[in-house]
Design an enzyme around this catalytic site. Structure first.
Site, PDB file in Angstrom:
ATOM      1  N   HIS A 105       7.606   6.930   1.497  1.00 23.53           N
ATOM      2  CA  HIS A 105       8.791   6.194   2.099  1.00 23.53           C
ATOM      3  C   HIS A 105       9.952   6.188   1.308  1.00 23.53           C
ATOM      4  CE1 HIS A 105       6.032   3.763   5.085  1.00 23.53           C
ATOM      5  NE2 HIS A 105       6.262   5.038   5.370  1.00 23.53           N
ATOM      6  N   CYS A 113      22.349  13.124  -0.992  1.00 22.20           N
ATOM      7  CA  CYS A 113      23.881  13.513  -0.650  1.00 22.20           C
ATOM      8  C   CYS A 113      23.632  14.184   0.873  1.00 22.20           C
ATOM      9  CB  CYS A 113      24.253  14.737  -1.652  1.00 22.20           C
ATOM     10  SG  CYS A 113      25.949  14.876  -1.198  1.00 22.20           S
ATOM     11  N   THR A 172      -1.200  -3.734   2.205  1.00 22.57           N
ATOM     12  CA  THR A 172      -0.523  -2.969   3.293  1.00 22.57           C
ATOM     13  C   THR A 172      -1.268  -3.705   4.418  1.00 22.57           C
ATOM     14  OG1 THR A 172       0.058  -1.042   4.344  1.00 22.57           O
ATOM     15  CG2 THR A 172      -2.012  -0.683   3.192  1.00 22.57           C
ATOM     16  N   ALA A 215      -3.791  -9.138  -5.333  1.00 21.24           N
ATOM     17  CA  ALA A 215      -3.849  -7.847  -5.738  1.00 21.24           C
ATOM     18  C   ALA A 215      -4.354  -7.888  -7.270  1.00 21.24           C
ATOM     19  CB  ALA A 215      -2.818  -7.017  -5.602  1.00 21.24           C
TER      20      ALA A 215
HETATM   21  P1  OAD Z   1       4.068  -5.473   4.727  1.00 25.05           P
HETATM   22  O1  OAD Z   1       4.562  -6.685   4.359  1.00 25.05           O
HETATM   23  O2  OAD Z   1       3.785  -5.138   6.276  1.00 25.05           O
HETATM   24  O3  OAD Z   1       2.383  -6.236   4.480  1.00 25.05           O
HETATM   25  C1  OAD Z   1       2.170  -6.637   3.067  1.00 25.05           C
HETATM   26  C2  OAD Z   1       0.701  -6.740   3.039  1.00 25.05           C
HETATM   27  O4  OAD Z   1       0.416  -7.212   1.708  1.00 25.05           O
HETATM   28  C3  OAD Z   1       0.200  -7.911   3.854  1.00 25.05           C
HETATM   29  O5  OAD Z   1      -1.196  -7.305   4.612  1.00 25.05           O
HETATM   30  C4  OAD Z   1      -0.480  -9.062   3.209  1.00 25.05           C
HETATM   31  O6  OAD Z   1      -1.634  -9.652   3.488  1.00 25.05           O
HETATM   32  C5  OAD Z   1      -0.744  -8.551   1.747  1.00 25.05           C
HETATM   33  N1  OAD Z   1      -0.313  -9.187   0.673  1.00 25.05           N
HETATM   34  C6  OAD Z   1       0.744 -10.144   0.306  1.00 25.05           C
HETATM   35  N2  OAD Z   1       0.625 -10.597  -0.866  1.00 25.05           N
HETATM   36  C7  OAD Z   1      -0.401 -10.056  -1.336  1.00 25.05           C
HETATM   37  C8  OAD Z   1      -1.189 -10.053  -2.742  1.00 25.05           C
HETATM   38  N3  OAD Z   1      -0.811 -10.869  -3.802  1.00 25.05           N
HETATM   39  N4  OAD Z   1      -2.015  -9.169  -3.109  1.00 25.05           N
HETATM   40  C9  OAD Z   1      -2.631  -8.330  -2.166  1.00 25.05           C
HETATM   41  N5  OAD Z   1      -2.002  -8.378  -0.851  1.00 25.05           N
HETATM   42  C10 OAD Z   1      -1.042  -9.190  -0.492  1.00 25.05           C
HETATM   43  O7  OAD Z   1       4.217  -4.356   3.823  1.00 25.05           O
HETATM   44  P2  OAD Z   1       3.694  -2.845   4.113  1.00 25.05           P
HETATM   45  O8  OAD Z   1       2.430  -2.662   4.698  1.00 25.05           O
HETATM   46  O9  OAD Z   1       3.704  -2.241   2.897  1.00 25.05           O
HETATM   47  O10 OAD Z   1       8.611   1.068   5.600  1.00 25.05           O
HETATM   48  O11 OAD Z   1       4.900  -2.345   5.179  1.00 25.05           O
HETATM   49  C11 OAD Z   1       4.614  -0.797   5.353  1.00 25.05           C
HETATM   50  C12 OAD Z   1       6.012  -0.275   5.746  1.00 25.05           C
HETATM   51  O12 OAD Z   1       6.826  -1.160   6.540  1.00 25.05           O
HETATM   52  C13 OAD Z   1       7.043  -0.583   4.476  1.00 25.05           C
HETATM   53  O13 OAD Z   1       6.791   0.648   3.719  1.00 25.05           O
HETATM   54  C14 OAD Z   1       8.161  -0.245   4.920  1.00 25.05           C
HETATM   55  C15 OAD Z   1       8.243  -1.347   6.231  1.00 25.05           C
HETATM   56  O14 OAD Z   1       9.114  -0.916   7.057  1.00 25.05           O
HETATM   57  C16 OAD Z   1       9.758   1.304   5.058  1.00 25.05           C
HETATM   58  O15 OAD Z   1      10.848   0.844   4.346  1.00 25.05           O
HETATM   59  C17 OAD Z   1      10.152   2.850   5.590  1.00 25.05           C
END
Ligand code: OAD
Length: 228
Positions: A105, A113, A172, A215
């Protein structure tokens, strides 16, 4: 033993980087369409540049945690047999010592640019409309993949998933594709699949093995179990 690790915002949460969809998530107070789409950028470039300028500047206030370090340690043992595919735009994997990292991402510390189409390391604000160091045109954007855009290096990722013995998803939510589909692809190709997350994700049932917890604990334990 070939391992592909997919990381999301949850791996950086304990470093103090806000996740996207948890209660204190990054999007709170910000409409996703405003700050994470090409249309939002076209409508209000200054707002979008300031949003990412803040995120970029805040990287200086956070450090990698034990989960990032455990994965770097695993890479030092497995070398190229470990690939980290991260959805995160922070640089905490690299700062923990990981080298084999794909930022599907994009990255906060990279600029794109729009005049000469070059991408290069960038640590300064962009809202001031700085010039490209290559072509001198002031038309930079954050090198971040927004909704509606195609993630980076998908062919390489797919090849690695098809060859993986183990696929691990860490922190995630399984809400955003194509990353949310990696578990199914790896499983079809014969990999054992593992989810490490604070809570069950939307796609937990797709995994062979699930470990719930922060984590810094579950990743450290999982790596320790693997290398013992
Ligand atoms: P999310 O915010 O959707 O999910 C975060 C995940 O991390 C959730 O499943 C939580 O349960 C978990 N979580 C939170 N704290 C934690 C901890 N201390 N230890 C382990 N797990 C924990 O984030 P992503 O799945 O990364 O895209 O989101 C995917 C994409 O959505 C991102 O890359 C971004 C966003 O739109 C772009 O920017 C293009």
């Amino acid at each position: 033993m070939r391992i592909v690790v997919l990381t999301g915002a949850g791996i950086s949460a304990e470093s103090g980087v806000a996740t996207f969809r948890d209660a204190d998530g990054l999007w709170e107070g910000h409409n996703v369409a405003e700050v994470a789409t090409p249309e939002g950028f076209a409508a209000d470039p200054d707002l979008v540049q300031r949003f990412y300028d803040e995120r970029r500047a805040s990287l200086a206030t956070v450090e990698p945690n034990a989960a990032h370090r455990a994965l770097a340690d695993l890479e030092s043992r497995l070398g190229d047999d470990l690939l980290i595919v991260t959805q995160n735009v922070d640089d905490l994997h690299e700062r923990a010592g990981s080298r084999n990292v794909i930022h599907m991402h994009g990255e906060l510390r990279s600029a794109w640019c729009l005049a000469c189409d070059d991408r290069f390391p960038w640590d300064a604000p962009m809202a001031t409309n700085p010039q490209c160091p290559g072509c001198a045109v002031p038309n930079l954007r954050p090198d971040i993949v927004w909704f509606g855009e195609i993630p980076y290096r998908m062919e390489e990722i797919q090849t690695a998933l098809l060859a993986a013995d183990i696929f691990v998803a860490i922190g995630t939510s399984g809400e955003v594709y194509p990353a949310a589909g990696f578990v199914a692809l790896a499983a079809q190709a014969g990999a054992r699949t593992v989810e490490l997350n604070l809570n069950a994700s939307r796609i937990t049932s797709a995994f062979d093995e699930v470990h719930a917890g922060p984590a810094t604990e579950v990743v450290t334990n999982w790596v320790a179990g693997l290398v013992k």
